[in-house]
Design an enzyme around this catalytic site. Structure first.
Site, mmCIF file in Angstrom:
data_model
loop_
_atom_site.group_PDB
_atom_site.id
_atom_site.type_symbol
_atom_site.label_atom_id
_atom_site.label_comp_id
_atom_site.label_asym_id
_atom_site.label_seq_id
_atom_site.Cartn_x
_atom_site.Cartn_y
_atom_site.Cartn_z
ATOM 1 N N GLU A 79 0.831 -1.202 0.000
ATOM 2 C CA GLU A 79 0.000 0.000 0.000
ATOM 3 C C GLU A 79 0.864 1.249 0.000
ATOM 4 O O GLU A 79 1.971 1.242 0.510
ATOM 5 C CB GLU A 79 -0.858 0.033 1.270
ATOM 6 C CG GLU A 79 -1.883 -1.057 1.297
ATOM 7 C CD GLU A 79 -2.660 -1.081 2.606
ATOM 8 O OE1 GLU A 79 -2.738 -0.041 3.277
ATOM 9 O OE2 GLU A 79 -3.165 -2.159 2.934
ATOM 10 N N CYS A 135 2.956 8.252 2.113
ATOM 11 C CA CYS A 135 3.289 7.219 3.092
ATOM 12 C C CYS A 135 3.695 5.965 2.315
ATOM 13 O O CYS A 135 2.891 5.380 1.603
ATOM 14 C CB CYS A 135 2.063 6.977 3.962
ATOM 15 S SG CYS A 135 2.297 5.711 5.194
ATOM 16 N N CYS A 190 4.929 -7.586 7.871
ATOM 17 C CA CYS A 190 5.821 -7.073 8.915
ATOM 18 C C CYS A 190 5.937 -8.126 10.006
ATOM 19 O O CYS A 190 4.972 -8.810 10.314
ATOM 20 C CB CYS A 190 5.249 -5.784 9.506
ATOM 21 S SG CYS A 190 6.296 -5.016 10.765
ATOM 22 N N CYS A 236 3.184 -5.978 16.437
ATOM 23 C CA CYS A 236 2.469 -5.062 17.332
ATOM 24 C C CYS A 236 0.986 -5.464 17.362
ATOM 25 O O CYS A 236 0.385 -5.705 16.306
ATOM 26 C CB CYS A 236 2.618 -3.621 16.853
ATOM 27 S SG CYS A 236 4.337 -3.080 16.794
ATOM 28 N N CYS A 296 -1.773 -3.489 15.271
ATOM 29 C CA CYS A 296 -1.466 -3.089 13.890
ATOM 30 C C CYS A 296 -1.888 -4.156 12.886
ATOM 31 O O CYS A 296 -1.567 -5.334 13.022
ATOM 32 C CB CYS A 296 0.029 -2.800 13.753
ATOM 33 S SG CYS A 296 0.503 -2.303 12.090
ATOM 34 N N GLU A 342 8.631 -2.541 8.717
ATOM 35 C CA GLU A 342 9.521 -1.867 9.669
ATOM 36 C C GLU A 342 10.778 -1.464 8.898
ATOM 37 O O GLU A 342 11.597 -2.320 8.542
ATOM 38 C CB GLU A 342 9.838 -2.822 10.834
ATOM 39 C CG GLU A 342 10.995 -2.405 11.718
ATOM 40 C CD GLU A 342 10.921 -0.968 12.233
ATOM 41 O OE1 GLU A 342 9.850 -0.526 12.685
ATOM 42 O OE2 GLU A 342 11.949 -0.274 12.158
ATOM 43 N N SER A 345 7.881 4.915 17.281
ATOM 44 C CA SER A 345 6.560 4.459 17.718
ATOM 45 C C SER A 345 6.669 4.038 19.171
ATOM 46 O O SER A 345 7.196 2.974 19.483
ATOM 47 C CB SER A 345 6.106 3.280 16.851
ATOM 48 O OG SER A 345 5.850 3.740 15.544
ATOM 49 N N LEU A 346 6.188 4.894 20.053
ATOM 50 C CA LEU A 346 6.345 4.657 21.490
ATOM 51 C C LEU A 346 5.116 3.916 22.028
ATOM 52 O O LEU A 346 5.216 2.812 22.544
ATOM 53 C CB LEU A 346 6.541 6.007 22.196
ATOM 54 C CG LEU A 346 7.131 5.983 23.585
ATOM 55 C CD1 LEU A 346 8.530 5.389 23.586
ATOM 56 C CD2 LEU A 346 7.170 7.413 24.157
ATOM 57 N N HIS A 347 3.977 4.566 21.949
ATOM 58 C CA HIS A 347 2.665 3.960 22.235
ATOM 59 C C HIS A 347 2.432 3.523 23.676
ATOM 60 O O HIS A 347 1.343 3.027 24.003
ATOM 61 C CB HIS A 347 2.370 2.778 21.300
ATOM 62 C CG HIS A 347 2.500 3.099 19.841
ATOM 63 N ND1 HIS A 347 2.263 4.353 19.326
ATOM 64 C CD2 HIS A 347 2.856 2.324 18.782
ATOM 65 C CE1 HIS A 347 2.469 4.334 18.020
ATOM 66 N NE2 HIS A 347 2.828 3.125 17.669
ATOM 67 N N ASN A 407 -6.973 4.084 14.545
ATOM 68 C CA ASN A 407 -7.844 3.718 13.434
ATOM 69 C C ASN A 407 -8.343 2.307 13.699
ATOM 70 O O ASN A 407 -7.574 1.356 13.597
ATOM 71 C CB ASN A 407 -7.011 3.682 12.144
ATOM 72 C CG ASN A 407 -7.332 4.834 11.237
ATOM 73 O OD1 ASN A 407 -8.491 5.205 11.069
ATOM 74 N ND2 ASN A 407 -6.299 5.396 10.641
ATOM 75 N N CYS A 434 -3.307 1.797 7.964
ATOM 76 C CA CYS A 434 -2.104 0.995 8.036
ATOM 77 C C CYS A 434 -2.291 -0.480 7.716
ATOM 78 O O CYS A 434 -2.399 -1.310 8.604
ATOM 79 C CB CYS A 434 -1.506 1.129 9.429
ATOM 80 S SG CYS A 434 -1.695 2.764 10.101
HETATM 81 N N1 SAH Z 1 7.108 -0.064 11.571
HETATM 82 C C1 SAH Z 1 7.224 1.358 11.665
HETATM 83 C C2 SAH Z 1 6.478 2.122 10.583
HETATM 84 C C3 SAH Z 1 5.117 1.633 10.123
HETATM 85 S S1 SAH Z 1 3.708 1.967 11.091
HETATM 86 C C4 SAH Z 1 6.834 1.817 13.038
HETATM 87 O O1 SAH Z 1 6.509 0.989 13.871
HETATM 88 O O2 SAH Z 1 6.927 2.997 13.315
HETATM 89 C C5 SAH Z 1 3.466 3.697 11.109
HETATM 90 C C6 SAH Z 1 2.744 4.153 12.364
HETATM 91 O O3 SAH Z 1 1.335 3.790 12.345
HETATM 92 C C7 SAH Z 1 3.309 3.519 13.627
HETATM 93 O O4 SAH Z 1 3.432 4.487 14.636
HETATM 94 C C8 SAH Z 1 2.248 2.495 13.960
HETATM 95 O O5 SAH Z 1 2.327 2.125 15.289
HETATM 96 C C9 SAH Z 1 0.980 3.217 13.580
HETATM 97 N N2 SAH Z 1 -0.223 2.394 13.446
HETATM 98 C C10 SAH Z 1 -0.313 1.080 13.163
HETATM 99 N N3 SAH Z 1 -1.598 0.676 13.141
HETATM 100 C C11 SAH Z 1 -2.352 1.766 13.404
HETATM 101 C C12 SAH Z 1 -3.759 1.994 13.510
HETATM 102 N N4 SAH Z 1 -4.645 1.035 13.318
HETATM 103 N N5 SAH Z 1 -4.170 3.251 13.808
HETATM 104 C C13 SAH Z 1 -3.270 4.254 13.965
HETATM 105 N N6 SAH Z 1 -1.949 4.099 13.862
HETATM 106 C C14 SAH Z 1 -1.487 2.866 13.596
#
Ligand code: SAH
Length: 341
Positions: free
Chosen positions: A89, A102, A109, A113, A116, A157, A211-213, A287, A330
């Site tokens: 995508e 993007c 991947c 996570c 995701c 990633e 990506s901390l989260h 999302n 994503c």
């Molecule tokens: N692997 C990398 C880049 C790809 S994801 C990373 O982890 O940063 C890009 C961003 O989108 C990351 O911060 C990821 O955690 C976030 N992301 C993944 N799924 C998502 C969702 N359903 N809603 C919002 N953000 C999401």
């Protein structure tokens, strides 16, 4: 056959000097590929016929194909097909400051996570540098626009595909080609520390987003398996060093998941974790996808979390939302497609 769009200018220069030709040929080719945007070697009018024939023998100029395209307000989401029929995508977002693409860096991947969609389908393979470059070229051509910003936040990633990603950045950054400024390129990583260290010494002024989260390891390990290998106690000091070495601000991305990581307790932990660092916290409203149990935080909770960080003088933004109406979350387009077919 090697695809020419995967070659950095240095690699092409080497190709020509190995043939006993002058280096400037590489710039000539870059000009045709990225400024004039021809789609065949035969259109390269200032390249002699026998050299064009040699180039045709050594390189392909094959493009990606568009399988599906969904348009929303200020967003166009593409499902693209690679030569081996794998799907990726790319999402174009129109901002007031420009057009941001993007880009995906892998097919699937392996980071796993839990929130995701991209990771539900495991990694099939890395993308090559040309498959990343071609995402940019194809979408510029399709929409007849110039892309002003590239974010490596699509499927994959980037630091699990370090070498190809770095070549991709060199190619789109080259002044002889697309010439996208390095400050307009952002790499987003889940926090693979050895590669962050390599990147720190690479010397390019490219932005990094982490990506901390989560604000503590117990929570982060539930959401992101990578935290077991590279916990916050190591990641945060490395990012402090990163800021010192590069003299650049870093971004921490923080998805807000309802009742999981969106309490004031976590906001307070974040303040303590990141206090004093030259950073921005980018809050991301989650999302939702049908396959995953997490819910988006309520508007009220998003505001409360944001306000708490602001009151404690943290640079904080809330990510503008694109495309929740077009499965832009994503990896959704690809995983929906794979399941239907
Ligand atoms: N692997 C990398 C880049 C790809 S994801 C990373 O982890 O940063 C890009 C961003 O989108 C990351 O911060 C990821 O955690 C976030 N992301 C993944 N799924 C998502 C969702 N359903 N809603 C919002 N953000 C999401």
């Amino acid at each position: 056959m090697t695809n020419i769009y995967g070659k950095t200018i240095e690699q092409l220069e080497e190709y020509f000097t190995n043939m006993g030709l002058k280096k400037f040929r590489a710039r000539q080719i870059y000009d045709w590929l990225y400024k004039k945007r021809v789609l065949s070697f035969d259109e390269m009018a200032n390249v002699k016929k026998d050299l064009r024939e040699q180039l045709k023998k050594d390189y392909s100029m094959e493009q990606l194909t568009i399988l599906d395209k969904q348009e929303g307000v200020d967003v166009v989401k593409y499902l693209l097909e690679l030569k081996d029929h794998n799907k990726i995508e790319a999402v174009l977002m129109k901002h007031d400051y420009g057009n941001s693409l993007c880009v995906s860096s892998q097919v699937g991947c392996n980071m796993g996570c839990s929130f995701c969609e991209s990771g539900r389908l495991k990694k099939v393979r890395n993308l090559s540098s040309e498959e990343m470059v071609l995402q940019v070229l194809l979408i510029e051509q399709d929409l007849k626009i110039r892309i002003t910003h590239v974010v490596l936040m699509g499927i994959g990633e980037p630091f699990d595909n370090y070498e190809q990603v770095m070549n991709f950045i060199d190619i789109i950054n080259s002044p002889y080609g697309i010439a996208l400024g390095s400050r307009h390129i952002t790499v987003s990583t889940c926090g693979i520390i050895p590669k962050i260290k390599d990147f720190m010494h690479h010397g390019k002024q490219v932005n990094i987003a982490i990506s901390l989260h989560a604000s503590n390891d117990a929570l982060r390990q539930q959401l992101m398996p990578i935290d077991k290998a590279y916990p916050l106690s190591e990641l945060i000091p490395v990012m402090k060093e990163y800021i010192k070495v590069t003299n650049r601000r870093v971004t921490f991305e923080y998805i807000l998941l309802r009742d999981i990581n969106d309490h004031i307790k976590e906001a307070d932990e974040l303040v303590h974790l990141l206090k004093g660092m030259n950073c921005t916290i980018n809050l991301i409203p989650y999302n939702e996808t049908s396959h995953i149990k997490y819910k988006r935080s309520t508007e009220k909770q998003i505001s409360a979390f944001f306000d708490y960080l602001k009151q404690h003088k943290m640079n904080t933004t809330i990510r503008r939302e694109f495309g929740s109406t077009v499965s832009a979350a994503c990896g959704q387009l690809r995983s929906n497609y794979e399941e239907e077919n």
